[in-house]
Design a protein around this motif. Structure first.
Motif, PDB file in Angstrom:
ATOM      1  N   GLY A 101      15.634   8.587  12.201  1.00 36.23           N
ATOM      2  CA  GLY A 101      16.694  10.277  12.492  1.00 36.23           C
ATOM      3  C   GLY A 101      18.069  10.180  12.046  1.00 36.23           C
ATOM      4  N   ALA A 102      17.707   9.262  10.815  1.00 32.76           N
ATOM      5  CA  ALA A 102      19.272   9.375   9.446  1.00 32.76           C
ATOM      6  C   ALA A 102      18.347  10.082   8.351  1.00 32.76           C
ATOM      7  CB  ALA A 102      19.463   8.097  10.297  1.00 32.76           C
ATOM      8  N   TYR A 103      19.733  10.559   7.434  1.00 37.58           N
ATOM      9  CA  TYR A 103      18.910  10.667   5.545  1.00 37.58           C
ATOM     10  C   TYR A 103      20.204  10.212   5.015  1.00 37.58           C
ATOM     11  CZ  TYR A 103      16.015  14.041   8.660  1.00 37.58           C
ATOM     12  OH  TYR A 103      14.413  13.637   9.720  1.00 37.58           O
ATOM     13  N   GLY A 104      19.825  10.722   3.637  1.00 42.06           N
ATOM     14  CA  GLY A 104      20.133   9.518   2.723  1.00 42.06           C
ATOM     15  C   GLY A 104      19.776   8.353   2.606  1.00 42.06           C
ATOM     16  N   LEU A 105      19.423   7.574   3.337  1.00 37.92           N
ATOM     17  CA  LEU A 105      19.041   6.197   3.089  1.00 37.92           C
ATOM     18  C   LEU A 105      18.876   4.958   1.798  1.00 37.92           C
ATOM     19  CD1 LEU A 105      17.452   5.848   6.813  1.00 37.92           C
ATOM     20  CD2 LEU A 105      20.022   5.765   6.366  1.00 37.92           C
ATOM     21  N   ALA A 106      18.361   5.854   0.686  1.00 36.91           N
ATOM     22  CA  ALA A 106      17.152   5.799  -0.229  1.00 36.91           C
ATOM     23  C   ALA A 106      18.471   4.543  -1.285  1.00 36.91           C
ATOM     24  CB  ALA A 106      17.102   7.302  -1.699  1.00 36.91           C
TER      25      ALA A 106
ATOM     26  N   ILE B  93      10.679   5.325   2.493  1.00 38.83           N
ATOM     27  CA  ILE B  93      11.961   5.445   3.243  1.00 38.83           C
ATOM     28  C   ILE B  93      11.942   7.242   3.002  1.00 38.83           C
ATOM     29  CG2 ILE B  93      14.221   6.750   1.134  1.00 38.83           C
ATOM     30  CD1 ILE B  93      13.616   4.697  -1.384  1.00 38.83           C
ATOM     31  N   THR B  94      11.269   7.844   3.025  1.00 39.66           N
ATOM     32  CA  THR B  94      10.779   8.810   3.770  1.00 39.66           C
ATOM     33  C   THR B  94      10.841   8.697   5.331  1.00 39.66           C
ATOM     34  OG1 THR B  94      10.272  10.629   2.175  1.00 39.66           O
ATOM     35  CG2 THR B  94       8.928  11.483   4.144  1.00 39.66           C
TER      36      THR B  94
ATOM     37  N   THR C 101       0.867  -1.065   0.174  1.00 43.19           N
ATOM     38  CA  THR C 101      -0.257   0.140  -0.263  1.00 43.19           C
ATOM     39  C   THR C 101       0.849   1.167  -0.252  1.00 43.19           C
ATOM     40  OG1 THR C 101      -0.136  -0.204   2.546  1.00 43.19           O
ATOM     41  CG2 THR C 101      -1.930  -1.053   1.287  1.00 43.19           C
ATOM     42  N   ARG C 102       2.565   0.826   0.290  1.00 45.05           N
ATOM     43  CA  ARG C 102       2.797   2.295   0.165  1.00 45.05           C
ATOM     44  C   ARG C 102       3.791   2.423  -0.680  1.00 45.05           C
ATOM     45  NH1 ARG C 102       4.256   0.929   6.426  1.00 45.05           N
ATOM     46  NH2 ARG C 102       2.457   2.106   7.824  1.00 45.05           N
ATOM     47  N   GLU C 103       4.064   3.227  -1.022  1.00 42.72           N
ATOM     48  CA  GLU C 103       4.904   4.129  -2.641  1.00 42.72           C
ATOM     49  C   GLU C 103       6.446   3.608  -1.737  1.00 42.72           C
ATOM     50  OE1 GLU C 103       4.189   4.786  -5.644  1.00 42.72           O
ATOM     51  OE2 GLU C 103       2.648   4.737  -5.480  1.00 42.72           O
ATOM     52  N   LEU C 104       7.408   3.404  -2.620  1.00 42.48           N
ATOM     53  CA  LEU C 104       8.780   2.965  -2.084  1.00 42.48           C
ATOM     54  C   LEU C 104       9.551   4.068  -1.311  1.00 42.48           C
ATOM     55  CD1 LEU C 104      11.430   1.449  -1.515  1.00 42.48           C
ATOM     56  CD2 LEU C 104      11.841   1.398  -3.790  1.00 42.48           C
TER      57      LEU C 104
END
Length: 89
Positions: free
Chosen positions: A67-72, A59-60, A52-55
């Motif tokens: 609490g981390a960014y750039g995980l994509a 990620i967001t 049901t969730r977009e990838l």
């Protein structure tokens, strides 16, 4: 592999399911021969793969959760591997 090569709405393949340990540090991927213990990060990703969730939304959500960014790039690699192993539709 990049975003265009993975499903936009990944879903854990039936009859697989996750069962979290009491401390929520690890979980088990059930219905595989012998099961598979996964670390928390892998479990958190797969727990959100319900079709049901977009990838991008997954990620967001994970970036906010940890609490981390750039995980994509790491999440895309994990999703690709999970698909290769037959865990995701």
């Amino acid at each position: 592999m990049n975003e265009t090569n993975v499903s936009k709405r990944p879903r854990l393949r039936a009859p697989l399911e996750l069962r979290w340990r009491a401390d929520r540090r690890t979980c088990e991927l059930l219905h595989l021969p012998g099961g598979m213990e996964l670390n928390r990060s892998a479990g958190e990703i797969l727990a959100r793969c319900n079709g049901t969730r977009e990838l991008d939304d997954i990620i967001t959500e994970l970036e906010a959760h940890f609490g981390a960014y750039g995980l994509a790039p790491d999440i895309y690699r994990f999703i690709d591997e999970a698909r290769r192993l037959g865990w995701l539709d």
